[in-house]
Design an enzyme around this catalytic site. Structure first.
Site, PDB file in Angstrom:
ATOM      1  N   ASP A   1       0.953  -0.753  -0.178  1.00 14.74           N
ATOM      2  CA  ASP A   1       0.057   0.513  -0.280  1.00 14.74           C
ATOM      3  C   ASP A   1       0.751   1.543   0.317  1.00 14.74           C
ATOM      4  OD1 ASP A   1       0.904  -0.977   2.815  1.00 14.74           O
ATOM      5  OD2 ASP A   1      -0.661   0.879   3.208  1.00 14.74           O
TER       6      ASP A   1
ATOM      7  N   GLU B   1       0.166  -1.091   5.743  1.00 13.67           N
ATOM      8  CA  GLU B   1       1.192  -0.869   6.752  1.00 13.67           C
ATOM      9  C   GLU B   1       0.768   0.591   6.694  1.00 13.67           C
ATOM     10  OE1 GLU B   1       5.440   0.897   7.890  1.00 13.67           O
ATOM     11  OE2 GLU B   1       3.720   1.552   6.199  1.00 13.67           O
TER      12      GLU B   1
END
Length: 496
Positions: free
Chosen positions: A130, A197
């Site tokens: 991400d 994350e």
């Protein structure tokens, strides 16, 4: 292209396989379709990957897929992550076949490459798929569009090239190359790639950890982002410094709520909420958390000392006598001061509704970054003791907070392997230790490892610091290829 692939998955009546798309004239038609779709949906036109394209082109294709961290995940976000998985499946079929199903881990992926010796604890390489969003107001400021994956000026451009898709793809490239070369690891190798994350990792990394705990697995070490090869960052040190971090700080936000006498501002009392809150903040500013030199930071100083001017070198080498003076010098810089203590930063203030009304309450939110060894309870006790005011309530902000994971051993066998791998890939650099001032997915893995370390094998410069989560994020092509070489070297040393 990847949006078109996702649409084909949802409509199997179109009976066009992914492989046939790459092999036939369907490509040109889909590019034209995607150009129209991108205008309607705000997606950038994507380059067409192919099984023959090189590592740089594969990273560029990954950057073009907008895997922006969000919770809850929107339909567009889910489509992007599914497309990212399609890219990985097509680009790395050997590695993709190593995936293990992890319950409730969303789009996070765990790969397991079994080792020959089951009695050896596995190693885990971490990374995340991400990325943070790009502010709309900055779009025009990018030299190349933020999700273009443009390969120009000997670099790959776009969000995620540094944080952290380069690590994801470099690890996959390294494992794929080793598998193709016939390498057979003695030690099991795990790759754990998260999808959230940038939020908190609780939907990805934390779920992988739960899965490993259920299997009673304990890793020899984990390696995540956090350190890098710094260049032109440390004053008085001309050589590059490769920092293998041995810990990360914890994260905590605390709300102070002061109560006082309200009323008309023309007749203020001596007991106003704002003055009470201001006194509390002043008290905390005057009494910071205790400073101390932890081993990982001591190792950083030891590595730098030979390259520093004589006065600094003398203080470092004789800190048993001059530690107080040394720490005082380090505290003059916000960056080095943050290595020595749990820091406090007031980030939000709220009081009052009108300029002639005394508020009954005033609030402040303070953000703390916990030095390894300090706990959330330690911080709360320090706040209460320093303020010493019963009319101020202290509460932990809901949502994200994290204890600092235990500091890892800077002299372990795993650290020696990491040092050797770094020295092999970056022979020009000093190798040092340290701690990460931010938070990473690595903290979640503390219950399932002996030691956790932090190092991303790329150069970190003052310019790089402005690009991560900022504008013009990019990585040099040769820099990226060296990342792949590093992971190959590390895996041969650690699992060969």
């Amino acid at each position: 292209m990847w949006l078109a692939v996702a649409l084909l998955r949802e409509h199997p009546e179109n009976s066009v396989t992914l492989d046939s798309i790459f092999a036939t004239g369907w490509v040109l038609m889909l590019i034209r379709v995607l150009a129209v779709v991108s205008l309607l949906c705000g997606w950038m036109p994507l380059a067409v990957p192919s099984a023959s394209l090189g590592a740089a082109e594969r990273l560029a294709a990954a950057v073009q897929i907008q895997t922006v961290a969000e919770r809850p995940l929107s339909d567009q976000g889910a489509t992007a992550f599914a497309a990212f998985h399609d890219l990985l499946r097509h680009s790395f079929p050997r590695v993709w076949a190593l995936r293990e199903a992890v319950p409730d881990a969303g789009y996070s992926v765990l790969y397991r490459w079994p080792g020959q010796q089951a009695d050896l604890a596995p190693l885990i390489l971490l990374a995340h798929m991400d990325v943070v969003p790009v502010e709309a107001a900055t779009q025009e400021s990018w030299r190349h569009p933020a999700f273009s994956g443009a390969i120009v000026e000997d670099a790959i451009w776009g969000r995620g090239t540094l944080d952290n898709k380069a690590s994801v793809l470099a690890q996959l490239e390294a494992v794929d190359a080793l598998m193709a070369a016939g390498f057979s690891p003695r030690r099991t190798i795990l790759l754990a790639h998260g999808h959230d994350e940038e939020i908190d990792g609780r939907g990805g990394a934390a779920k992988i950890v739960e899965y490993l705990q259920a299997r009673n697995e304990n890793a020899w070490f984990t390696l995540d982002e956090g350190g890098a090869v710094t260049r032109d960052v440390i004053d008085s040190v001309d050589k590059p410094v490769a920092t293998i971090m041995a810990g990360e700080k914890g994260y905590l936000s605390v709300r102070l709520r002061a109560s006082g006498t309200g009323g008309h501002s023309s007749t203020p009392s001596q007991d106003t909420a704002i003055f009470r809150l201001a006194n509390a903040l002043s008290a905390l500013e005057a009494s910071p958390m205790p400073r101390r030199l932890i081993p990982a930071v001591g190792g950083l100083l030891d590595a730098l000392a030979p390259e520093m001017p004589w006065p600094a070198r003398f203080l470092i080498n004789n800190r048993w006598l001059f530690e107080s003076i040394l720490l005082g010098q380090l505290e003059k810089s916000p960056t080095t001061a943050a290595l020595l203590r749990t820091t406090m930063a007031p980030t939000l203030l709220q009081a009052g509704v009108k300029d002639n009304v005394l508020p009954n309450h005033a609030e402040a939110v303070l953000n703390f970054r916990l030095l390894p060894g300090d706990t959330v309870d330690d911080v709360l006790e320090h706040i209460t003791t320093s303020i010493a005011d019963e009319q101020i309530s202290v509460s932990v902000e809901p949502g994200f907070f994290s204890e600092a994971p235990p500091l890892s051993d800077v002299d372990s066998d795993a650290m020696q392997v990491l040092r050797e791998a770094v020295s092999t890939s970056f022979p020009e650099a000093l190798v040092a230790t340290g701690i990460v001032l931010a938070t990473t997915d690595n903290r979640h893995y503390a219950p399932v490892r002996e030691n956790g370390y932090y190092f991303a094998p790329f150069s970190y410069t003052p310019e790089t610091a402005t690009q991560i989560h900022g504008i013009d994020e990019h990585i040099g092509v040769q820099e990226y290829l060296r990342m792949i070489e590093f992971y190959q070297t590390l895996l041969r040393l650690a699992a060969g």
